[in-house]
Design an enzyme around this catalytic site. Structure first.
Site, PDB file in Angstrom:
ATOM      1  CB  SER A 182      -1.042  -0.114   1.208  1.00  0.00           C
ATOM      2  OG  SER A 182      -1.822   0.952   1.182  1.00  0.00           O
ATOM      3  CG  ASP A 358      -6.773  -3.553  -3.696  1.00  0.00           C
ATOM      4  OD1 ASP A 358      -7.180  -2.677  -3.140  1.00  0.00           O
ATOM      5  OD2 ASP A 358      -5.297  -3.789  -3.269  1.00  0.00           O
ATOM      6  CG  HIS A 391      -5.663  -2.437   0.250  1.00  0.00           C
ATOM      7  ND1 HIS A 391      -4.991  -1.899  -0.751  1.00  0.00           N
ATOM      8  CD2 HIS A 391      -5.100  -1.592   1.134  1.00  0.00           C
ATOM      9  CE1 HIS A 391      -4.217  -1.072  -0.764  1.00  0.00           C
ATOM     10  NE2 HIS A 391      -4.132  -0.859   0.653  1.00  0.00           N
TER      11      HIS A 391
END
Ligand SMILES: *[C@@H]1O[C@H](CO)[C@@H](O)[C@H](O)[C@H]1NC(C)=O
Ligand SMILES: *[C@@H]1O[C@H](CO)[C@@H](O)[C@H](O)[C@H]1NC(C)=O
Length: 415
Positions: A182, A358, A391
């Site tokens: 991320s 995601d 995610h």
């Protein structure tokens, strides 16, 4: 309100985990599992999360040029192997926003990347960004000072990553493998685009990459970005938003923000809660409870604004002061400088892994990133796609070793 807060955090962090027939249901109503464990506060990450599994672990600190004292955990060896750190290659794990290094340690050892790497022959270093629980020290400021929180991820690129790379290199004498998740991918890509860190880097694996954010389809994330910027504008005028320097997800200011988001037309946090977190791909509900004991963590409000600017603007630039004169003062130009992803040297070995579910690292945004990398050396860029992954699966899924980690580890051994 505490319930709404937890729920919205789950949505933000797990955004994109669409419902479906998945391996295990996440029971979000396990209030018992959300109770804080008092002993957690009294020990560092090594003691509470690594040594309990029988691994050796060292706590280190590194001080950035602008005075932040960051904690790093080192797992120098696996549980069974007899080799010494001298034979091992250092790998640095960099977490994303609103969490800390504990995120790599939440599952059982054979499922958690930090332990898998240690058992796989690597010398593992876990970074903790400034402002998170174990990285709140500073040479002259207290985290109660507004000045302490005057940064965004630009400063991770400018100070935190260079200091950390130099420290690990100094300790090990070797070039470093990097794994980011991320925001941990964003700051690496931004650094590489400026040709930073490259002399100390072997290769990098970027999980759930975030660079372009213009396509984020998650309604709550978009709405949060909009409300957030609006709220901050109000604050500038009326000083309405208190505690604004530190974005503490458990604090009052964020609570207020969440109320504003949840009251927006078309946004029903309770419905979103069910639809987003009802069933996730591959998360163990015990791990999620564990997650809530350690996370979320603070970041600077300025950093959240910077990320929100990216969702609205769709470009990768430095923090926008929102005013020509201020930008000129900081950057010598009326608009913030751009991080040019096409400027990433074409011979850096890069492994990208992204997920079909995601919604923070959206497939269209990934395509934009891959377009920027279209001239990258063919044998130095590997892209992996996990259709079912969202995610958080990239750091917390029970099956992430087989689904994701095995192949970047093989990539590291090649490069
Ligand atoms: C889920 O986590 C708990 C607690 O760590 C563990 O006992 C259990 O074996 C895990 N389940 C799976 C399928 O990994
Ligand atoms: C970005 O970098 C590429 C490759 O170095 C260059 O061709 C392009 O002009 C740059 N774009 C901008 C906006 O600076």
């Amino acid at each position: 309100m505490a319930t709404v807060l937890r729920l919205v955090l789950l949505v933000i962090i797990f955004c994109g985990s669409a419902p479906g027939a998945r391996t295990q249901e996440l029971d979000v109503n396990q209030e018992a599992g959300l109770a804080p464990l008092p002993q957690v506060a009294n020990y560092g990450i090594c003691k509470s999360m690594v040594e309990i599994h029988g691994y050796v672990c060292q706590e280190h600190t590194v001080t950035t040029e602008d005075g932040y004292i960051l904690s790093l955990q080192r797992i120098p060896a696996g549980r069974s192997s007899g080799d010494t750190p001298q034979e091992r290659r250092p790998v640095l794990l960099q977490h994303g926003v609103l969490v800390d290094g504990a995120i790599w340690l939440l599952n059982l050892p054979h499922q958690s990347l930090a332990f898998i790497l240690a058992d796989g022959g690597f010398d593992v270093w876990i970074a903790n960004s400034r402002g998170t629980k174990w990285s709140r020290g500073h040479t002259s400021l207290s985290s109660d000072d507004p000045a302490y929180w005057d940064w965004s991820w630009d400063q991770f690129v400018e100070y935190d990553l260079p200091a950390t790379f130099q420290y690990v290199h100094h300790q090990t004498g070797k070039k470093i493998y990097y794994v980011g998740h991320s925001q941990g991918t964003l700051i690496a890509l931004a650094s590489f685009s400026q040709e930073k860190l490259l002399n100390l880097l072997k290769s990098a694996a970027l999980l759930s990459p975030i660079a372009y954010l213009g396509q984020v389809p998650c309604p709550l994330a978009r709405s949060a970005a909009e409300v957030f910027i609006a709220e901050v504008n109000i604050q500038i005028i009326t000083n309405f938003w208190l505690g604004v320097d530190e974005f503490d997800p458990k604090g009052k200011a964020v609570d207020k923000l969440l109320k504003a988001i949840c009251n927006k037309p078309g946004i029903n946090c309770y419905n979103l809660f069910t639809s987003f977190t009802g069933k996730n791909c591959c998360l163990n509900s015990s791990t999620v409870d564990f997650f809530l004991e350690y996370e979320p963590q603070s970041t600077a409000t300025k950093n959240m604004i910077h990320l929100a600017q990216m969702i609205r603007g769709g470009s990768i630039t430095m923090y926008d002061y929102g005013d020509k004169d201020k930008n000129v003062k900081h950057y010598g130009q009326p608009t913030p400088p751009v991080y040019n992803m096409s400027g990433i040297p074409s011979d850096i070995p890069l492994y990208l892994s992204y997920g079909g579910k995601d919604k923070l690292s959206d497939v269209n945004d990934i395509q934009a990133l891959l377009y920027s990398l279209k001239d990258h050396d063919r044998d130095k860029l590997v892209v992996q796609y996990q259709e079912d992954y969202a995610h958080a699966d990239f750091v917390m899924a029970m099956n992430a070793k087989q689904m994701v980690y095995d192949s970047p580890m093989a990539f590291f051994r090649l490069h």
